[in-house]
Design a protein around this motif. Structure first.
Motif, mmCIF file in Angstrom:
data_model
loop_
_atom_site.group_PDB
_atom_site.id
_atom_site.type_symbol
_atom_site.label_atom_id
_atom_site.label_comp_id
_atom_site.label_asym_id
_atom_site.label_seq_id
_atom_site.Cartn_x
_atom_site.Cartn_y
_atom_site.Cartn_z
ATOM 1 N N LYS A 1 2.493 -49.565 -28.160
ATOM 2 C CA LYS A 1 1.314 -49.208 -27.362
ATOM 3 C C LYS A 1 0.294 -50.342 -27.325
ATOM 4 C CE LYS A 1 -2.275 -45.648 -26.925
ATOM 5 N NZ LYS A 1 -2.771 -44.350 -27.477
ATOM 6 N N ALA A 2 0.078 -51.009 -28.453
ATOM 7 C CA ALA A 2 -0.912 -52.094 -28.493
ATOM 8 C C ALA A 2 -0.553 -53.208 -27.520
ATOM 9 C CB ALA A 2 -1.022 -52.642 -29.920
ATOM 10 N N GLU A 3 0.736 -53.501 -27.403
ATOM 11 C CA GLU A 3 1.165 -54.545 -26.477
ATOM 12 C C GLU A 3 0.936 -54.125 -25.028
ATOM 13 O OE1 GLU A 3 2.727 -53.488 -29.127
ATOM 14 O OE2 GLU A 3 3.293 -55.240 -30.322
ATOM 15 N N ALA A 4 1.156 -52.845 -24.731
ATOM 16 C CA ALA A 4 0.893 -52.353 -23.380
ATOM 17 C C ALA A 4 -0.589 -52.455 -23.039
ATOM 18 C CB ALA A 4 1.367 -50.903 -23.253
ATOM 19 N N ILE A 5 -1.434 -52.095 -23.986
ATOM 20 C CA ILE A 5 -2.873 -52.170 -23.758
ATOM 21 C C ILE A 5 -3.314 -53.617 -23.568
ATOM 22 C CG2 ILE A 5 -5.113 -51.848 -24.896
ATOM 23 C CD1 ILE A 5 -4.023 -49.200 -25.993
ATOM 24 N N ALA A 6 -2.706 -54.550 -24.288
ATOM 25 C CA ALA A 6 -3.052 -55.965 -24.127
ATOM 26 C C ALA A 6 -2.764 -56.437 -22.706
ATOM 27 C CB ALA A 6 -2.282 -56.811 -25.139
ATOM 28 N N VAL A 7 -1.682 -55.950 -22.104
ATOM 29 C CA VAL A 7 -1.382 -56.277 -20.699
ATOM 30 C C VAL A 7 -2.482 -55.744 -19.796
ATOM 31 C CG1 VAL A 7 0.218 -55.882 -18.781
ATOM 32 C CG2 VAL A 7 1.106 -56.363 -21.076
ATOM 33 N N PHE A 8 -2.905 -54.506 -20.020
ATOM 34 C CA PHE A 8 -3.974 -53.912 -19.212
ATOM 35 C C PHE A 8 -5.278 -54.703 -19.356
ATOM 36 C CE2 PHE A 8 -1.923 -49.449 -19.755
ATOM 37 C CZ PHE A 8 -0.982 -49.756 -18.791
ATOM 38 N N GLU A 9 -5.573 -55.140 -20.559
ATOM 39 C CA GLU A 9 -6.822 -55.870 -20.787
ATOM 40 C C GLU A 9 -6.814 -57.224 -20.078
ATOM 41 O OE1 GLU A 9 -8.142 -53.975 -25.100
ATOM 42 O OE2 GLU A 9 -6.873 -55.763 -25.054
ATOM 43 N N ALA A 10 -5.664 -57.884 -20.072
ATOM 44 C CA ALA A 10 -5.561 -59.153 -19.337
ATOM 45 C C ALA A 10 -5.729 -58.916 -17.846
ATOM 46 C CB ALA A 10 -4.219 -59.818 -19.636
ATOM 47 N N GLU B 1 -9.059 -46.157 -17.951
ATOM 48 C CA GLU B 1 -10.312 -46.750 -18.412
ATOM 49 C C GLU B 1 -10.297 -48.266 -18.304
ATOM 50 O OE1 GLU B 1 -11.345 -43.243 -21.715
ATOM 51 O OE2 GLU B 1 -10.647 -45.209 -22.355
ATOM 52 N N ILE B 2 -9.168 -48.872 -18.644
ATOM 53 C CA ILE B 2 -9.095 -50.334 -18.652
ATOM 54 C C ILE B 2 -8.800 -50.891 -17.262
ATOM 55 C CG2 ILE B 2 -7.885 -52.345 -19.581
ATOM 56 C CD1 ILE B 2 -7.329 -50.628 -22.110
ATOM 57 N N THR B 3 -7.781 -50.330 -16.598
ATOM 58 C CA THR B 3 -7.346 -50.924 -15.327
ATOM 59 C C THR B 3 -8.167 -50.468 -14.133
ATOM 60 O OG1 THR B 3 -5.760 -49.172 -14.767
ATOM 61 C CG2 THR B 3 -4.975 -50.959 -16.197
ATOM 62 N N GLY C 1 2.866 -46.108 -24.008
ATOM 63 C CA GLY C 1 1.620 -45.422 -24.327
ATOM 64 C C GLY C 1 1.323 -44.306 -23.358
ATOM 65 N N HIS C 2 0.307 -43.537 -23.676
ATOM 66 C CA HIS C 2 -0.186 -42.474 -22.813
ATOM 67 C C HIS C 2 -1.653 -42.270 -23.180
ATOM 68 C CE1 HIS C 2 -0.433 -39.126 -25.818
ATOM 69 N NE2 HIS C 2 0.307 -39.992 -26.481
ATOM 70 N N GLY C 3 -2.351 -41.499 -22.385
ATOM 71 C CA GLY C 3 -3.763 -41.281 -22.676
ATOM 72 C C GLY C 3 -4.662 -41.993 -21.694
#
Length: 203
Positions: free
Chosen positions: A175-184, A145-147, A138-140
């Motif tokens: 990308k969704a899987e990468a964001i899920a890592v950041f959210e955890a 924002e999350i981490t 992902g990028h953006g």
């Protein structure tokens, strides 16, 4: 105050758990989806192990998918601020191949795979490494924002800058899987269980 003698070396070393984590991984991952899945998996375990942020990378032969190196963020475990996943993966690949230029004569084309767009430090490290392709989960703005990490003053035309140097850029693979890592990761930040190691933010 007594100061220790000048240091003459420093080491960026992968944590021991990485060998166990990749023990079941084939020598080659033929598709970019498989390569990104591995970096997302390593990124998630890395922060849980306390080595650093939720970031991982690997270097592979672009055409065969043969894994040359993997890297994770080791800032907290080493105390070295430059110990980012891309720097670790690129350095280990160069050490393994005995070549500072991963695009040098006689070498296959090499690809850097990362679970998010490189920060301002790793932008330069990737650009000068000799890779011929960059693959990103992902990028953006979601990473910052999350981490809450400060990724630095990246130029808006960073993809074009890579492309202009013969480095292709592929974005938004899992990308969704990468964001899920950041959210955890963020949930643990909010609970006070992990440390965000930003230095001094811009004013």
């Amino acid at each position: 105050m007594n100061f220790p003698p000048l240091a003459t070396s420093f080491t960026l070393e992968l944590p021991a758990w990485v060998a166990d984590e990749i023990a079941d991984v084939p020598d080659a991952l033929p598709t970019v989806e498989e390569r990104v899945a591995l970096v997302n998996r390593l990124a998630d375990r890395n922060w849980r192990e306390g080595n650093g942020g939720p970031f991982a990378a690997l270097v592979a032969e672009r055409d065969t998918g043969r894994i040359v190196s993997v890297g994770v963020n080791v800032v907290l475990s080493t105390g070295i601020s430059s110990g980012h996943a891309e720097v670790t993966a690129l350095g280990l690949a160069q050490a393994r191949l005995g070549a500072w230029d991963l695009g040098g004569d006689g070498l296959p084309a090499h690809e850097l795979v990362v679970n998010w767009r490189p920060c301002v430090q790793c932008y330069g490290a990737a650009m000068w490494s000799g890779i011929t392709s960059l693959v990103l989960a992902g990028h953006g703005p979601e990473c910052e924002e999350i981490t809450t990490f400060d990724e630095g003053p990246m130029i808006e035309t960073w993809p074009e800058a890579f492309e202009g140097r013969g480095i292709s850029v592929t974005r938004n693979v899992a990308k969704a899987e990468a964001i899920a890592v950041f959210e955890a990761y963020r949930a643990s930040v909010d609970s006070g269980a992990v440390t965000v190691y930003n230095a001094r933010a811009a004013e």
